[in-house]
Design a protein around this motif. Sequence first.
Motif, PDB file in Angstrom:
ATOM      1  N   ALA A  11     -10.247   7.347   7.869  1.00 48.60           N
ATOM      2  CA  ALA A  11     -10.129   8.063   6.598  1.00 48.60           C
ATOM      3  C   ALA A  11      -8.736   7.868   6.008  1.00 48.60           C
ATOM      4  O   ALA A  11      -8.572   7.711   4.796  1.00 48.60           O
ATOM      5  CB  ALA A  11     -10.425   9.541   6.810  1.00 48.60           C
ATOM      6  N   THR A  12      -7.728   7.860   6.861  1.00 43.63           N
ATOM      7  CA  THR A  12      -6.351   7.670   6.402  1.00 43.63           C
ATOM      8  C   THR A  12      -6.198   6.339   5.682  1.00 43.63           C
ATOM      9  O   THR A  12      -5.622   6.263   4.592  1.00 43.63           O
ATOM     10  CB  THR A  12      -5.394   7.733   7.601  1.00 43.63           C
ATOM     11  N   LEU A  13      -6.754   5.286   6.278  1.00 45.27           N
ATOM     12  CA  LEU A  13      -6.689   3.981   5.628  1.00 45.27           C
ATOM     13  C   LEU A  13      -7.444   4.002   4.298  1.00 45.27           C
ATOM     14  O   LEU A  13      -7.045   3.344   3.327  1.00 45.27           O
ATOM     15  CB  LEU A  13      -7.260   2.909   6.561  1.00 45.27           C
ATOM     16  N   GLY A  14      -8.522   4.762   4.250  1.00 50.23           N
ATOM     17  CA  GLY A  14      -9.252   4.910   2.994  1.00 50.23           C
ATOM     18  C   GLY A  14      -8.390   5.533   1.915  1.00 50.23           C
ATOM     19  O   GLY A  14      -8.358   5.058   0.775  1.00 50.23           O
ATOM     20  N   PHE A  15      -7.656   6.584   2.264  1.00 50.82           N
ATOM     21  CA  PHE A  15      -6.809   7.248   1.278  1.00 50.82           C
ATOM     22  C   PHE A  15      -5.689   6.325   0.797  1.00 50.82           C
ATOM     23  O   PHE A  15      -5.288   6.370  -0.360  1.00 50.82           O
ATOM     24  CB  PHE A  15      -6.221   8.541   1.852  1.00 50.82           C
ATOM     25  N   ILE A  16      -5.198   5.501   1.701  1.00 46.61           N
ATOM     26  CA  ILE A  16      -4.155   4.558   1.309  1.00 46.61           C
ATOM     27  C   ILE A  16      -4.712   3.557   0.292  1.00 46.61           C
ATOM     28  O   ILE A  16      -4.080   3.265  -0.721  1.00 46.61           O
ATOM     29  CB  ILE A  16      -3.596   3.837   2.553  1.00 46.61           C
ATOM     30  N   GLN A  17      -5.928   3.075   0.555  1.00 41.38           N
ATOM     31  CA  GLN A  17      -6.560   2.157  -0.388  1.00 41.38           C
ATOM     32  C   GLN A  17      -6.800   2.826  -1.732  1.00 41.38           C
ATOM     33  O   GLN A  17      -6.564   2.234  -2.788  1.00 41.38           O
ATOM     34  CB  GLN A  17      -7.900   1.702   0.194  1.00 41.38           C
ATOM     35  N   LEU A  18      -7.269   4.064  -1.677  1.00 42.12           N
ATOM     36  CA  LEU A  18      -7.528   4.804  -2.915  1.00 42.12           C
ATOM     37  C   LEU A  18      -6.233   4.983  -3.698  1.00 42.12           C
ATOM     38  O   LEU A  18      -6.185   4.773  -4.913  1.00 42.12           O
ATOM     39  CB  LEU A  18      -8.156   6.162  -2.593  1.00 42.12           C
ATOM     40  N   HIS A  19      -5.181   5.341  -2.988  1.00 39.40           N
ATOM     41  CA  HIS A  19      -3.881   5.507  -3.631  1.00 39.40           C
ATOM     42  C   HIS A  19      -3.434   4.223  -4.316  1.00 39.40           C
ATOM     43  O   HIS A  19      -2.972   4.238  -5.472  1.00 39.40           O
ATOM     44  CB  HIS A  19      -2.845   5.948  -2.596  1.00 39.40           C
ATOM     45  N   GLU A  20      -3.601   3.107  -3.627  1.00 38.00           N
ATOM     46  CA  GLU A  20      -3.188   1.833  -4.231  1.00 38.00           C
ATOM     47  C   GLU A  20      -4.019   1.518  -5.470  1.00 38.00           C
ATOM     48  O   GLU A  20      -3.499   1.026  -6.473  1.00 38.00           O
ATOM     49  CB  GLU A  20      -3.301   0.703  -3.198  1.00 38.00           C
ATOM     50  N   THR A  21      -5.302   1.829  -5.382  1.00 44.90           N
ATOM     51  CA  THR A  21      -6.174   1.598  -6.537  1.00 44.90           C
ATOM     52  C   THR A  21      -5.764   2.452  -7.728  1.00 44.90           C
ATOM     53  O   THR A  21      -5.703   1.972  -8.868  1.00 44.90           O
ATOM     54  CB  THR A  21      -7.628   1.938  -6.147  1.00 44.90           C
ATOM     55  N   LEU A  22      -5.445   3.716  -7.451  1.00 46.18           N
ATOM     56  CA  LEU A  22      -5.095   4.631  -8.531  1.00 46.18           C
ATOM     57  C   LEU A  22      -3.771   4.253  -9.178  1.00 46.18           C
ATOM     58  O   LEU A  22      -3.647   4.228 -10.406  1.00 46.18           O
ATOM     59  CB  LEU A  22      -5.032   6.067  -8.009  1.00 46.18           C
ATOM     60  N   SER A  23      -2.783   3.943  -8.362  1.00 42.28           N
ATOM     61  CA  SER A  23      -1.485   3.630  -8.966  1.00 42.28           C
ATOM     62  C   SER A  23      -1.549   2.307  -9.716  1.00 42.28           C
ATOM     63  O   SER A  23      -0.905   2.146 -10.752  1.00 42.28           O
ATOM     64  CB  SER A  23      -0.386   3.634  -7.897  1.00 42.28           C
ATOM     65  N   ALA A  24      -2.360   1.380  -9.226  1.00 40.61           N
ATOM     66  CA  ALA A  24      -2.538   0.127  -9.964  1.00 40.61           C
ATOM     67  C   ALA A  24      -3.202   0.390 -11.311  1.00 40.61           C
ATOM     68  O   ALA A  24      -2.819  -0.196 -12.335  1.00 40.61           O
ATOM     69  CB  ALA A  24      -3.379  -0.848  -9.139  1.00 40.61           C
ATOM     70  N   ALA A  25      -4.172   1.294 -11.311  1.00 38.46           N
ATOM     71  CA  ALA A  25      -4.874   1.605 -12.560  1.00 38.46           C
ATOM     72  C   ALA A  25      -3.924   2.227 -13.569  1.00 38.46           C
ATOM     73  O   ALA A  25      -3.977   1.923 -14.767  1.00 38.46           O
ATOM     74  CB  ALA A  25      -6.054   2.543 -12.284  1.00 38.46           C
ATOM     75  N   ALA A  26      -3.043   3.108 -13.080  1.00 37.45           N
ATOM     76  CA  ALA A  26      -2.105   3.772 -13.984  1.00 37.45           C
ATOM     77  C   ALA A  26      -1.118   2.772 -14.587  1.00 37.45           C
ATOM     78  O   ALA A  26      -0.655   2.937 -15.715  1.00 37.45           O
ATOM     79  CB  ALA A  26      -1.354   4.869 -13.239  1.00 37.45           C
ATOM     80  N   ALA A  27      -0.830   1.725 -13.829  1.00 35.23           N
ATOM     81  CA  ALA A  27       0.153   0.744 -14.287  1.00 35.23           C
ATOM     82  C   ALA A  27      -0.406  -0.201 -15.339  1.00 35.23           C
ATOM     83  O   ALA A  27       0.322  -1.009 -15.911  1.00 35.23           O
ATOM     84  CB  ALA A  27       0.673  -0.061 -13.096  1.00 35.23           C
TER      85      ALA A  27
END
Lengths: 221, 221
Positions: free
Chosen positions: A85-101
Motif C-alpha cells: 500500500a505504501t508503494l501505491g501511495f508513492i505512485q499516487l503522489h507522483e501522479t498527482l504532483s505531475a498532474a498539478a505541474a
Amino acid sequence: MFTPLTYNDVNIINMARRERIPTGQRDSYHHGDLKRALTDAALGLVKEKGPKGFTLREVARRAGVSAAAPYRHFSDKTQLLAAAATLGFIQLHETLSAAAAESADVTEQVLGMGRAYVRWAVTHPDYYQVMFGSELDKGDNPELLTAGLRAFDDLLDAIVRCQAANLLPAGDPREIAGPTWSLLHGMASLTIGTDLSHVGISEDPQVMAERALRRLLFGGT
Amino acid sequence: MFTPLTYNDVNIINMARRERIPTGQRDSYHHGDLKRALTDAALGLVKEKGPKGFTLREVARRAGVSAAAPYRHFSDKTQLLAAAATLGFIQLHETLSAAAAESADVTEQVLGMGRAYVRWAVTHPDYYQVMFGSELDKGDNPELLTAGLRAFDDLLDAIVRCQAANLLPAGDPREIAGPTWSLLHGMASLTIGTDLSHVGISEDPQVMAERALRRLLFGGT
DNA sequence: ACCTGAACACCGTTCAAGT
DNA sequence: ACCTGAACACCGTTCAAGT
C-alpha cells in the motif's frame, strides 16, 4: 509542505525507484534483498489476483523462499500488505504532483489533479483496494501513514494556491480538502466496485469528477 | 419509483422484519429455518469481529450446525456475506426514507438524507464494509442488487422532488445522484477507515456532509 | 430433504534446528 | 544473521453416508 520527509520516506522512495532485480538471477537470498523481493512479489500478486487472493505463502513461493522466511522481515501478513500500500501511495503522489505541474492556472491544477486521482484509481484498482479497502491500521505503520500524507498534501497544496489567488475562501485548507478528497475517493471507489454502473450511471468518472469539483469548489454550473 | 419490488424483495423484507427466534430454543433445525439462523449468526459475527474475521465455520458453529450444513443454503461463503449485505441495504433504505419523511421542505429532505446516510454508515461500520468493501459481485446476486437499488432510489426520489420544485436543474436525476452519492460514500468510507482523522480532519462527518451537499447541489456558501 | 463426518487442499504463524 | 522443516490450529469446500 505540511509534512516534511522523514528518513523512512527516503528509504521507501529509494526502494520504489531502485531497478528491479529479476529474482531468478540469484541462487540464494542470503546476501540479497529478500524484503524487496517479497514486496515485489506481493505487488505482482495483488495485481494478478486482487487483495482478496493475496497469500503470504504464495508470496514466499514466488520469492523462492520458505513459508516462514517472510517473518524475518514482516511481523505478519498485514505488514507486507502495508508495504504494498505504501508503494501505491508513492505512485499516487507522483501522479498527482505531475498532474498539478501540467498547468500554470491554479484552478486547472486542482481539476487536473482530480481527474488524475480517479484515473489512477480506476487503472490501478488492486492497489487502490489495498490502500483503502483492507482495513490496514495506518496508525500502526508510520511509513504507510507518511506516504498517505504526502499524497494528501498534493491536494492541500493545490487548494492553498487557489486560496492565495482568492479563488477559494481563506481559512484552514483542510476544511476544503476533506470534502474534495471524499468526493474523489467516493467516485473512484464506487467506480471500481461497479456500483455506479449498476445504478445506471455510465459517465466517464474523469469528466464526472471534474464537473462535480467545479460545482463543489468554485460554484460552477 | 424506479425499481418496483420483486417477489424476492418481499421475502427479504419479511425476513428482516420477522422477530428473532433464539437459536437455543430448538433442538433440531430439521424443521426450523436454518437459512435464517445462519444469516442471523452471520450478522452477529460481522458486528463483533468485522468482515475480516467472518468465518463460515464459525457461523455454522454459532448456528449449532456442522461445517458442511451452510452449503445446503448458500453456494459459498460469498453468498452468505451477500445475504448479510442485503439486510444492511434494507436497513439503510429504511433509514434514508425515514429521514426524508422528517421534513416537508424538499431541500431539507436531501440534506437530511445526506446526514442520515453518513450517520448510519459510521454507526454500522461493519455492515457498511460488507456492503461496499468486500468485492461482492452484485451482478451475481439479484437480491443484493435490488436492495442496493432501493436505497439508491431514495436519493434519486429526493433529487427528483427538488427538480420538480425547480431547485435543481432538470434532466436525468442520475447525473446529479452520481456525484452526490460519491460524496456521501467517500465521506462515510474515509471516516470509517479513520483516514480523515489521520489527515487532521476531525469535523463531524454529518455537518461536513451537509455543508458539502449545500455547495455541490445548491451552490450554497 | 436436510444434515453429519471425514477428508482434501489449503491458510497464517511459531519454533527448534540448520548454515 | 538469516533461512528451512515440521508442526499447530485453523480455513473453505466436497462428498459419501446417515436420518
